[in-house]
Design an enzyme around this catalytic site. Structure first.
Site, PDB file in Angstrom:
ATOM      1  N   GLU A 164      -6.646   4.712   7.624  1.00  0.00           N
ATOM      2  CA  GLU A 164      -6.682   5.911   7.491  1.00  0.00           C
ATOM      3  C   GLU A 164      -7.692   6.722   6.842  1.00  0.00           C
ATOM      4  O   GLU A 164      -8.235   7.736   6.965  1.00  0.00           O
ATOM      5  CB  GLU A 164      -5.266   6.236   6.536  1.00  0.00           C
ATOM      6  CG  GLU A 164      -4.025   5.839   7.173  1.00  0.00           C
ATOM      7  CD  GLU A 164      -2.771   5.425   6.585  1.00  0.00           C
ATOM      8  OE1 GLU A 164      -2.998   5.644   5.283  1.00  0.00           O
ATOM      9  OE2 GLU A 164      -1.692   5.018   7.322  1.00  0.00           O
ATOM     10  N   SER A 184       3.742  -2.020  10.248  1.00  0.00           N
ATOM     11  CA  SER A 184       5.157  -2.118  10.330  1.00  0.00           C
ATOM     12  C   SER A 184       5.946  -3.326   9.971  1.00  0.00           C
ATOM     13  O   SER A 184       7.103  -3.669  10.767  1.00  0.00           O
ATOM     14  CB  SER A 184       5.540  -1.621  11.776  1.00  0.00           C
ATOM     15  OG  SER A 184       4.925  -0.269  12.305  1.00  0.00           O
ATOM     16  N   HIS A 207      -9.356   0.822   5.050  1.00  0.00           N
ATOM     17  CA  HIS A 207      -8.004   1.098   5.865  1.00  0.00           C
ATOM     18  C   HIS A 207      -8.185   2.099   6.891  1.00  0.00           C
ATOM     19  O   HIS A 207      -8.914   3.157   6.760  1.00  0.00           O
ATOM     20  CB  HIS A 207      -7.036   1.676   4.707  1.00  0.00           C
ATOM     21  CG  HIS A 207      -5.741   1.807   5.292  1.00  0.00           C
ATOM     22  ND1 HIS A 207      -5.111   2.656   5.909  1.00  0.00           N
ATOM     23  CD2 HIS A 207      -4.664   0.828   4.920  1.00  0.00           C
ATOM     24  CE1 HIS A 207      -3.916   2.466   6.261  1.00  0.00           C
ATOM     25  NE2 HIS A 207      -3.509   1.295   5.685  1.00  0.00           N
ATOM     26  N   ASN A 221       0.870  -1.276   0.024  1.00  0.00           N
ATOM     27  CA  ASN A 221      -0.018  -0.074  -0.190  1.00  0.00           C
ATOM     28  C   ASN A 221       0.958   1.187   0.140  1.00  0.00           C
ATOM     29  O   ASN A 221       1.594   1.516   1.128  1.00  0.00           O
ATOM     30  CB  ASN A 221      -0.807  -0.208   1.289  1.00  0.00           C
ATOM     31  CG  ASN A 221      -1.520   1.130   1.395  1.00  0.00           C
ATOM     32  OD1 ASN A 221      -1.764   1.898   0.336  1.00  0.00           O
ATOM     33  ND2 ASN A 221      -2.076   1.551   2.638  1.00  0.00           N
ATOM     34  N   TRP A 222       0.970   1.890  -1.071  1.00  0.00           N
ATOM     35  CA  TRP A 222       1.783   3.028  -1.343  1.00  0.00           C
ATOM     36  C   TRP A 222       1.217   4.278  -0.560  1.00  0.00           C
ATOM     37  O   TRP A 222       1.849   5.354  -0.593  1.00  0.00           O
ATOM     38  CB  TRP A 222       1.942   3.503  -2.867  1.00  0.00           C
ATOM     39  CG  TRP A 222       3.075   2.496  -3.283  1.00  0.00           C
ATOM     40  CD1 TRP A 222       3.605   1.486  -2.926  1.00  0.00           C
ATOM     41  CD2 TRP A 222       3.344   2.705  -4.875  1.00  0.00           C
ATOM     42  NE1 TRP A 222       4.495   0.759  -3.901  1.00  0.00           N
ATOM     43  CE2 TRP A 222       4.251   1.301  -4.879  1.00  0.00           C
ATOM     44  CE3 TRP A 222       3.480   3.280  -6.048  1.00  0.00           C
ATOM     45  CZ2 TRP A 222       5.037   1.114  -6.133  1.00  0.00           C
ATOM     46  CZ3 TRP A 222       3.908   3.123  -7.173  1.00  0.00           C
ATOM     47  CH2 TRP A 222       4.504   1.809  -7.164  1.00  0.00           C
ATOM     48  N   LYS A 223       0.061   4.375  -0.105  1.00  0.00           N
ATOM     49  CA  LYS A 223      -0.727   5.473   0.347  1.00  0.00           C
ATOM     50  C   LYS A 223      -0.637   6.620  -0.644  1.00  0.00           C
ATOM     51  O   LYS A 223      -0.503   6.283  -1.678  1.00  0.00           O
ATOM     52  CB  LYS A 223      -0.264   5.895   1.820  1.00  0.00           C
ATOM     53  CG  LYS A 223       0.003   4.749   2.489  1.00  0.00           C
ATOM     54  CD  LYS A 223       0.347   4.830   4.012  1.00  0.00           C
ATOM     55  CE  LYS A 223       0.323   3.738   4.792  1.00  0.00           C
ATOM     56  NZ  LYS A 223       0.194   3.659   6.300  1.00  0.00           N
ATOM     57  N   GLU A 228      -5.018  -5.246  10.683  1.00  0.00           N
ATOM     58  CA  GLU A 228      -4.093  -4.227  11.053  1.00  0.00           C
ATOM     59  C   GLU A 228      -4.287  -3.382  11.976  1.00  0.00           C
ATOM     60  O   GLU A 228      -5.395  -2.519  12.191  1.00  0.00           O
ATOM     61  CB  GLU A 228      -3.908  -2.946   9.754  1.00  0.00           C
ATOM     62  CG  GLU A 228      -3.764  -3.783   8.531  1.00  0.00           C
ATOM     63  CD  GLU A 228      -3.333  -2.778   7.487  1.00  0.00           C
ATOM     64  OE1 GLU A 228      -2.113  -2.839   7.212  1.00  0.00           O
ATOM     65  OE2 GLU A 228      -3.895  -1.732   7.031  1.00  0.00           O
ATOM     66  N   GLY A 256       2.935  -1.050   4.131  1.00  0.00           N
ATOM     67  CA  GLY A 256       2.834   0.260   4.098  1.00  0.00           C
ATOM     68  C   GLY A 256       4.251   1.106   3.623  1.00  0.00           C
ATOM     69  O   GLY A 256       4.661   0.546   2.508  1.00  0.00           O
ATOM     70  N   GLY A 257       4.974   1.465   4.563  1.00  0.00           N
ATOM     71  CA  GLY A 257       6.329   1.937   4.178  1.00  0.00           C
ATOM     72  C   GLY A 257       7.267   1.320   3.683  1.00  0.00           C
ATOM     73  O   GLY A 257       7.914   1.738   2.572  1.00  0.00           O
ATOM     74  N   GLY A 261       2.596   2.223  10.471  1.00  0.00           N
ATOM     75  CA  GLY A 261       3.454   3.518  10.425  1.00  0.00           C
ATOM     76  C   GLY A 261       4.190   3.936  11.593  1.00  0.00           C
ATOM     77  O   GLY A 261       4.802   5.020  11.635  1.00  0.00           O
TER      78      GLY A 261
HETATM   79  C1  PEP Z   1      -0.608   0.143   5.808  1.00  0.00           C
HETATM   80  O1  PEP Z   1      -0.640   1.239   5.456  1.00  0.00           O
HETATM   81  O2  PEP Z   1      -1.595  -0.687   5.610  1.00  0.00           O
HETATM   82  C2  PEP Z   1       0.684  -0.192   6.689  1.00  0.00           C
HETATM   83  C3  PEP Z   1       0.455  -1.298   7.366  1.00  0.00           C
HETATM   84  O3  PEP Z   1       1.423   0.665   6.782  1.00  0.00           O
HETATM   85  P1  PEP Z   1       2.854   0.427   7.494  1.00  0.00           P
HETATM   86  O4  PEP Z   1       3.385  -0.954   6.980  1.00  0.00           O
HETATM   87  O5  PEP Z   1       3.728   1.534   7.096  1.00  0.00           O
HETATM   88  O6  PEP Z   1       2.829   0.463   8.891  1.00  0.00           O
END
Ligand code: PEP
Length: 249
Positions: free
Chosen positions: A98, A210, A96, A10-12, A166, A231-232, A172
């Site tokens: 966010e 993470s 998600h 997930n690049w957001k 999640e 994500g990241g 993040g």
């Molecule tokens: C996400 O955006 O779904 C996520 C899990 O982010 P991260 O891996 O950065 O915690």
């Protein structure tokens, strides 16, 4: 025995079309045809059309980060699932954290999105998870149960579903849920599905929060962890592929 794990990135709201294309070229060259089958990328909608060509050469799948629950209409600024599909997208994130946190999306909205995606033969990836406050007050399972119960209340039998657990406090933040916490919740979700939505009992359940190459192996060995939503660490080819390789290695 190793199993095929899913690695979803997930690049957001990161990368522009040129950066997305450079990533896709690098990724398609770096991964094997077998690895490509495990990968799904969720770029910003504005980058999707620039990615289809290079990812298709390796059959790497593409997902939307969000869609509206109506296929089209007067919903300024929203993404249409029908249009995503016409662009070659096969999956779409739903709920998600966010979206829930910054755009006030509710479980009822999730239910309508799941229904639309399934009726279009797109794979909904329903994201669920508790906040730190909810965990600390012992409400984790109640929160998840509600997200599942309402989020899947309009689901369509015979269609596909992926889930992503999640914990909001792990997204993040660099704080990963412990293997015990992940195991307990994935087992809980699997049991809930078996009891309440048996048609989806075998759906993949991803963990997100993470995930990095360094912690992927341990998390991947947990029963009922069928892959990761990243994500990241999905923004760089080396860490994204590193997670997949660590988890199956
Ligand atoms: C996400 O955006 O779904 C996520 C899990 O982010 P991260 O891996 O950065 O915690």
């Amino acid at each position: 025995m190793s199993r095929a794990l899913i690695c979803a990135g997930n690049w957001k709201m990161n990368k522009n079309p040129a950066e997305a294309m450079a990533f896709a070229d690098e990724l398609s060259k770096a991964c094997t045809a077998d690895e490509a089958k495990s990968l799904v990328l969720f770029p910003p909608a504005l980058c999707i059309s620039s990615l289809t060509g290079s990812l298709a050469t390796k059959s790497i799948r593409l997902g939307g980060q969000n869609c509206h629950w109506q296929p089209s209409g007067a919903y300024t600024g929203e993404n249409s699932a029908e249009v995503l599909k016409s662009m070659g997208v096969t999956h779409c994130l739903v709920g998600h954290s966010e979206r829930r946190q910054y755009f006030s999306e509710t479980n009822e909205m999730m239910a309508r999105k799941v229904k639309l995606l399934q009726s279009l033969d797109l794979m909904p990836v329903l994201c669920i998870g508790e906040t730190l406050e909810e965990r600390e007050s012992g409400e984790t399972k109640q929160v998840l149960e509600r997200q599942l119960h309402v989020g899947l209340s309009e689901s369509v039998d015979g269609k596909g579903l992926w889930l992503a657990y999640e914990p909001v406090w792990a997204i993040g933040t660099g704080k990963v849920a412990t293997p015990e916490q992940v195991a307990e919740i994935h087992l809980f979700i699997r049991a809930w599905l078996k009891q309440n939505k048996p048609e989806f009992a075998a759906s993949p359940i991803l963990y997100g929060g993470s995930v990095k190459p360094e912690n992927a192996k341990g998390l991947a060995s947990i029963q009922d962890v069928d892959g990761f939503l990243v994500g990241g660490a999905s923004l760089e080819v080396s860490s994204f592929l590193g997670i997949l390789r660590a988890s199956v290695g």
